[in-house]
Write a protein that holds these residues in place. Sequence first.
Motif, PDB file in Angstrom:
ATOM      1  N   SER B 130      37.040  35.383  44.743  1.00  0.00           N
ATOM      2  CA  SER B 130      36.473  35.753  43.446  1.00  0.00           C
ATOM      3  C   SER B 130      37.572  36.242  42.516  1.00  0.00           C
ATOM      4  CB  SER B 130      35.432  36.866  43.616  1.00  0.00           C
ATOM      5  OG  SER B 130      34.395  36.452  44.463  1.00  0.00           O
ATOM      6  N   ALA B 131      38.505  37.017  43.076  1.00  0.00           N
ATOM      7  CA  ALA B 131      39.603  37.546  42.261  1.00  0.00           C
ATOM      8  C   ALA B 131      40.448  36.409  41.699  1.00  0.00           C
ATOM      9  CB  ALA B 131      40.460  38.502  43.091  1.00  0.00           C
ATOM     10  N   ALA B 132      40.758  35.411  42.531  1.00  0.00           N
ATOM     11  CA  ALA B 132      41.566  34.283  42.045  1.00  0.00           C
ATOM     12  C   ALA B 132      40.833  33.555  40.913  1.00  0.00           C
ATOM     13  CB  ALA B 132      41.878  33.338  43.200  1.00  0.00           C
ATOM     14  N   ALA B 133      39.520  33.365  41.081  1.00  0.00           N
ATOM     15  CA  ALA B 133      38.741  32.715  40.013  1.00  0.00           C
ATOM     16  C   ALA B 133      38.773  33.572  38.750  1.00  0.00           C
ATOM     17  CB  ALA B 133      37.299  32.484  40.478  1.00  0.00           C
ATOM     18  N   TYR B 134      38.672  34.871  38.948  1.00  0.00           N
ATOM     19  CA  TYR B 134      38.693  35.781  37.795  1.00  0.00           C
ATOM     20  C   TYR B 134      40.047  35.715  37.083  1.00  0.00           C
ATOM     21  CZ  TYR B 134      37.519  39.732  34.873  1.00  0.00           C
ATOM     22  OH  TYR B 134      37.233  40.517  33.790  1.00  0.00           O
ATOM     23  N   GLY B 135      41.123  35.682  37.869  1.00  0.00           N
ATOM     24  CA  GLY B 135      42.466  35.588  37.293  1.00  0.00           C
ATOM     25  C   GLY B 135      42.626  34.322  36.450  1.00  0.00           C
ATOM     26  N   GLU B 136      42.167  33.202  36.996  1.00  0.00           N
ATOM     27  CA  GLU B 136      42.264  31.939  36.247  1.00  0.00           C
ATOM     28  C   GLU B 136      41.416  31.987  34.974  1.00  0.00           C
ATOM     29  OE1 GLU B 136      44.156  29.331  36.656  1.00  0.00           O
ATOM     30  OE2 GLU B 136      45.029  29.698  38.624  1.00  0.00           O
TER      31      GLU B 136
END
Lengths: 346, 346
Positions: B130-136
């Motif tokens: 979820s964090a990686a998606a949020y970062g993108e």
Amino acid sequence: MAPDVKPIPLTRAVAPFYVGVDLGGTSTKLGVVDDLGRPVCRAEDIPTAVAAGPPNSVEQIAAGVNAMIAQIGLQPTEVARIGLGCPGILDYQAGVMVNPTNFPGWHGFPIRDLLAEHLGMPVVMSNDASAAAYGEMWIGSGRGFRSVVLLTLGTGIGCGAIIHNVIIEGEHGHGTECGHILIDPSPQAPVCSCGKTGHLEAFASATAVVRRARELLAAGKCKAVAERTAAGETLNPRLIAALAEAGDPEALELILDTARYLGYGIVTLLHTFDPSVVLLGGAMTFGGNGSPIGRRFLQRIREEIRERAFPALVEKISIRFAALGGDAGFIGAAGIARMVHRRDRG
Amino acid sequence: MAPDVKPIPLTRAVAPFYVGVDLGGTSTKLGVVDDLGRPVCRAEDIPTAVAAGPPNSVEQIAAGVNAMIAQIGLQPTEVARIGLGCPGILDYQAGVMVNPTNFPGWHGFPIRDLLAEHLGMPVVMSNDASAAAYGEMWIGSGRGFRSVVLLTLGTGIGCGAIIHNVIIEGEHGHGTECGHILIDPSPQAPVCSCGKTGHLEAFASATAVVRRARELLAAGKCKAVAERTAAGETLNPRLIAALAEAGDPEALELILDTARYLGYGIVTLLHTFDPSVVLLGGAMTFGGNGSPIGRRFLQRIREEIRERAFPALVEKISIRFAALGGDAGFIGAAGIARMVHRRDRG
């Protein structure tokens, strides 16, 4: 179809009250629910005069709401909000339907605000599939959970999903269009109502069951079905369920194949939405809990999920029939209106 | 893998600052981002001493954070929150990991609160996908959208989804386990890492690509691959991409088949989550935008989606490569910490 819910008397109801409107392409359902989600009354369905145009229809719906409230002796001031469930893609900002399939000429019409104006009460718009899922979560088979997916099995396959109390509708209103998830990429997979191949709806809707039965009939199979349709009966899931219940193995196989396909789709839903419970509603539940065939149908779905899903998930998920039948939509629309009302009050 | 993001100098950064920690089974990434999501610094990866137990690891991470902050001349009081991205299923209430696969002995350990105690700063826990998606979504390829799905293609297939700015993780933390959506129900479908058959990960992960290449080698095909591996090279997606780029048609076919399978899966994601954009990240993007093979891979995915998805949706969706590479996790963990910080401030 599960039985409709029995209304409670107004004297036992808990204020405030919410009116639910479930706008359909043919008819519109209306009801009043109390603060605990219990229907206090359900009005006669109002024919939706689609062709007469939205101003006319909205006026009829408003008149129906007023008559219903008056009939049970409720003061309009006791109604906190009107919930309006509408099919298809909605623009919640504007309170309008976006290119609704069975509503030519209704695109962009300010249906929400006009209804509010007619009634002198705030109207909360919701998607009808989301509303039905909300209704089941509130007082139906999903009661006690906050993460519920409802699949509505009929001519097509509808879906509503609420996860952690958040209604999932997606960026463009195409979220939970679960009839169109891909379950079989092979070139010989059947064509869906949307024109593409391999979608769940092309395997597990009532339309798909009838199509598969016709293919078997054309191949000289399903003698029992052939006899009954030759005698003038309509080929539909109800007939197939009746034959299966009478012991016809081919009819039963048609139903269990449908369960298997639904299992494929539900496996995917578990790994995307991860609900606590998946509910099966709509016209095509083969008798549901009340029938041995309905129970075998459900059992076969569960088996397929056990066979296919990520093992850690299988333990956690419950698959069951929906409980509210055709009332889920108006109850849920009222429930979503209540949710907004409570949020507005702070 | 997309290139990492170039940090900006502290003098150009906008306060407040957020530290992102991306906890991995082998190593942990750390960085500081400013209020606009721009990395101000990225520390050397810290080996995650899984076997030494969580207290030891948390102490090392805290020391790494303190050293990093000191090195760029940031006062600890200028850091508003620490974001801690962790793999697997999390108990957000308790701030612990739940039976984490590659972290024996870490189950239930109060990792969040211990890190907060070491640092004297509030820590916000998030799921790493979820964090990686949020970062993108914050500063990467999903910038400007509020509904983003990120597929991370590597040994397995990871997925994070944010729809209408809401992070989707499901009731039990198995939401967006999109590696396990079913794309082929046939009995001969390959077995997934989870032991079940027909899942997306069994067709479109790096593991799956290597397995398919091995099957072709065993059948006497893929001469070019055979030559290179006989010469000692490792059979992996990078080798296959290099051969495809050098003109080998069989290597290219392996890549385009992978694209087709991913297309099947993404069709389902469009009809469940309905994002604005689907991003492809991770180690297996065949060179991404920077390579003709990466671009053909992406093109083939788009073709499959056009062929398979509900027509009204195809127009609305964008499929592209992720932009932040291995930095997406710590940037997104910091971003989620910022979101919580801003919510707390009201």
